[in-house]
Design an enzyme around this catalytic site. Structure first.
Site, PDB file in Angstrom:
ATOM      1  N   PHE A 136      -1.824  -0.657  -4.765  1.00 41.59           N
ATOM      2  CA  PHE A 136      -2.135  -1.912  -4.083  1.00 41.59           C
ATOM      3  C   PHE A 136      -0.824  -2.600  -3.732  1.00 41.59           C
ATOM      4  O   PHE A 136       0.015  -2.817  -4.612  1.00 41.59           O
ATOM      5  CB  PHE A 136      -2.988  -2.836  -4.952  1.00 41.59           C
ATOM      6  CG  PHE A 136      -3.365  -4.105  -4.229  1.00 41.59           C
ATOM      7  CD1 PHE A 136      -4.390  -4.123  -3.308  1.00 41.59           C
ATOM      8  CD2 PHE A 136      -2.666  -5.287  -4.458  1.00 41.59           C
ATOM      9  CE1 PHE A 136      -4.725  -5.284  -2.612  1.00 41.59           C
ATOM     10  CE2 PHE A 136      -2.991  -6.453  -3.775  1.00 41.59           C
ATOM     11  CZ  PHE A 136      -4.029  -6.450  -2.856  1.00 41.59           C
ATOM     12  N   ASP A 179       7.365  -1.641  -6.217  1.00 49.33           N
ATOM     13  CA  ASP A 179       6.552  -2.838  -6.046  1.00 49.33           C
ATOM     14  C   ASP A 179       6.314  -3.419  -7.438  1.00 49.33           C
ATOM     15  O   ASP A 179       5.446  -2.959  -8.171  1.00 49.33           O
ATOM     16  CB  ASP A 179       5.227  -2.478  -5.356  1.00 49.33           C
ATOM     17  CG  ASP A 179       4.323  -3.700  -5.176  1.00 49.33           C
ATOM     18  OD1 ASP A 179       4.586  -4.737  -5.814  1.00 49.33           O
ATOM     19  OD2 ASP A 179       3.339  -3.597  -4.409  1.00 49.33           O
ATOM     20  N   LYS A 225       4.022 -12.930  -7.505  1.00 55.29           N
ATOM     21  CA  LYS A 225       3.198 -13.396  -8.623  1.00 55.29           C
ATOM     22  C   LYS A 225       3.921 -14.264  -9.657  1.00 55.29           C
ATOM     23  O   LYS A 225       4.046 -15.458  -9.435  1.00 55.29           O
ATOM     24  CB  LYS A 225       2.478 -12.206  -9.256  1.00 55.29           C
ATOM     25  CG  LYS A 225       1.443 -11.598  -8.288  1.00 55.29           C
ATOM     26  CD  LYS A 225       0.384 -10.779  -8.974  1.00 55.29           C
ATOM     27  CE  LYS A 225      -0.802 -10.508  -8.062  1.00 55.29           C
ATOM     28  NZ  LYS A 225      -0.750  -9.274  -7.291  1.00 55.29           N
TER      29      LYS A 225
HETATM   30  C1  LIG Z   1      -0.828  -8.894  -5.860  1.00 60.74           C
HETATM   31  C2  LIG Z   1      -0.019  -7.734  -5.429  1.00 60.74           C
HETATM   32  C3  LIG Z   1       0.525  -7.646  -4.127  1.00 60.74           C
HETATM   33  C4  LIG Z   1       0.192  -8.644  -3.041  1.00 60.74           C
HETATM   34  O1  LIG Z   1       0.572  -9.930  -3.378  1.00 60.74           O
HETATM   35  P1  LIG Z   1      -0.010 -11.171  -2.520  1.00 60.74           P
HETATM   36  O2  LIG Z   1       0.785 -12.334  -3.056  1.00 60.74           O
HETATM   37  O3  LIG Z   1      -1.457 -11.258  -2.809  1.00 60.74           O
HETATM   38  O4  LIG Z   1       0.267 -10.897  -1.104  1.00 60.74           O
HETATM   39  C5  LIG Z   1       1.343  -6.581  -3.840  1.00 60.74           C
HETATM   40  N1  LIG Z   1       1.613  -5.644  -4.752  1.00 60.74           N
HETATM   41  C6  LIG Z   1       1.120  -5.692  -5.995  1.00 60.74           C
HETATM   42  C7  LIG Z   1       1.489  -4.628  -6.970  1.00 60.74           C
HETATM   43  C8  LIG Z   1       0.268  -6.720  -6.376  1.00 60.74           C
HETATM   44  O5  LIG Z   1      -0.259  -6.741  -7.602  1.00 60.74           O
END
Ligand SMILES: *Cc1c(COP(=O)(O)O)cnc(C)c1O
Length: 395
Positions: free
Chosen positions: A134, A219, A248
């Protein structure tokens, strides 16, 4: 024109739970009726220091009285300070600030493509990614993850991603070709079901990138900022990426994202090549600096590791007592997942009825993402609640 009264006023892209929280303090939230909840969701790993942390409140209000926003047409001291500190505490040599995780990952993707373009190899523009990943909800980031759950109905998707099965090193090796620019991975898959990538695999990816002159992108939007007990999850494996996305926990609840990179990986990014109106404004950076003040305090991350071990031991004990009800416990630090026998959303609903907030993930996992300032007493309370739900099933 009359409004269609049967259509929701809020775009119906979420299945919202009918609770309105009025205030929070540390790991606790209170709803409108004054009912108290223990927050092991943390707004999906966002409120890393809990709610209304006095140091964050002070930093935000102090900056709010001075200046909120000025645009990146000017130097921003809070931003320079934040960048310097992220650099001093990571592999990175340069930082770009934005407002969300998806935007951070977009910057990572653009940087990787631009790197090879800048070196005269524009044909090297494909990125290898993983099933179950994700990376956000923009067109580029849903294309990178590729799951139909994210992409259905949004074609044409962005080209340039080669998606390989999770944990299949041979498939990664096979996917590398003359058009490959980079490999992108979450060191701990969050939405995908709290699946940590074993340190050997991360090292294997680093070696592949070095051997084929590819960029390695991590990521760490969810697993970064102390969540695993290290400032960045990749530290535990001793592997540094070339580019990393954060968001986050970075703002502790204030929207902010970041793309960190080595000078080499960022060498294609020149003035005018990328930008963000809000990215890195004084207010966001003042809060992120306050988050870092706490995370970087002597012993803070060590304590997160100890709390993570404590929670995990308690959960393992629960599993030993209810082996038919709890099939797996996984994750790192304070980013842990339970795999219940029942449907994860039902399990989370039952926990919530008993006052514990958690987050479902793929693979029928329930995520436990307490604030990093959680106490052992609250961990005990959460585990007692989990056990009550496990026992309920036997009744
Ligand atoms: C939440 C998340 C995203 C996207 O972040 P947003 O602030 O919702 O755009 C990307 N990568 C990972 C691993 C995430 O958990």
């Amino acid at each position: 024109m009359t409004r269609n009264a049967s259509f929701p006023t809020l775009l119906p892209v979420y299945r919202r739970i009918d609770i309105v929280f009025e205030r929070g303090r540390g790991p606790w939230l209170w709803d409108e009726q004054g009912r108290r909840y223990l927050d092991f969701a943390s707004g999906i790993a966002v409120t890393a220091l809990g709610h209304a942390h006095p140091h964050l409140v002070a930093a935000l209000t102090e900056q709010a009285r001075k200046v909120w926003h000025v645009s990146n047409l000017f130097r921003i001291e809070q931003l320079e300070k934040l960048a310097d500190r992220l650099i001093a505490n990571s592999f990175a040599e340069t930082v770009f600030l934005c407002n969300s995780g998806a935007e951070a990952i977009e910057a990572c993707i653009k940087m990787a493509r631009r790197f090879h373009w800048h070196r005269g190899q524009p044909e090297r523009n494909r990125i290898i990614t993983f099933e179950g990943a994700f990376h956000g909800r923009t067109l580029a980031t849903i294309s990178a993850a590729g799951s139909p759950r994210l992409t259905e109905g949004f074609a044409p998707l962005l080209d340039g991603f080669d998606i390989v099965p999770f944990a299949d090193h041979a498939a990664v090796r096979e996917a590398i070709g003359e058009h490959t620019a980079a490999i992108m991975i979450e060191p701990v898959q969050g939405e995908g079901g709290l699946r940590p990538i074993p340190p050997d695999c991360l090292r294997g990816l680093r070696d592949l990138c070095d051997a084929h002159d590819l960029l390695l992108i991590f990521d760490e939007v969810q697993c970064g900022m102390g969540r695993t007990g290290h400032l960045f999850a990749c530290e535990a494996a001793g592997v540094a990426p070339d580019i990393m996305g954060l968001a986050k926990g970075l703002g502790g609840g204030f929207p902010i994202g970041a793309c960190l990179a080595t000078a080499r990986a960022a060498s294609g990014m020149t003035p005018g090549s990328h930008g963000s109106t809000f990215g890195g404004n004084p207010l966001a950076c003042a809060v992120a600096n306050a988050v870092l003040d706490v995370l970087l305090e002597e012993g803070f991350l060590e304590n997160v590791r100890a709390l993570g071990r404590y929670l995990r031991e308690r959960l393992e004990a629960l599993r030993a007592r209810h082996p038919d009800r709890l099939s797996d416990i996984r994750g790192l630090g304070l980013m842990l997942g339970l795999k219940p026998a029942m449907e994860n959303t039902d399990f989370a609903a039952r926990l919530r009825e008993r006052g514990l907030l958690t987050v479902p993930a793929a693979d029928n996992v329930v995520r436990l993402l307490p604030p990093l300032v959680i106490g052992r007493e609250e961990i005990d309370l959460a585990c007692a609640t989990i056990e009550a739900v496990l026992a309920e099933e036997d009744e």
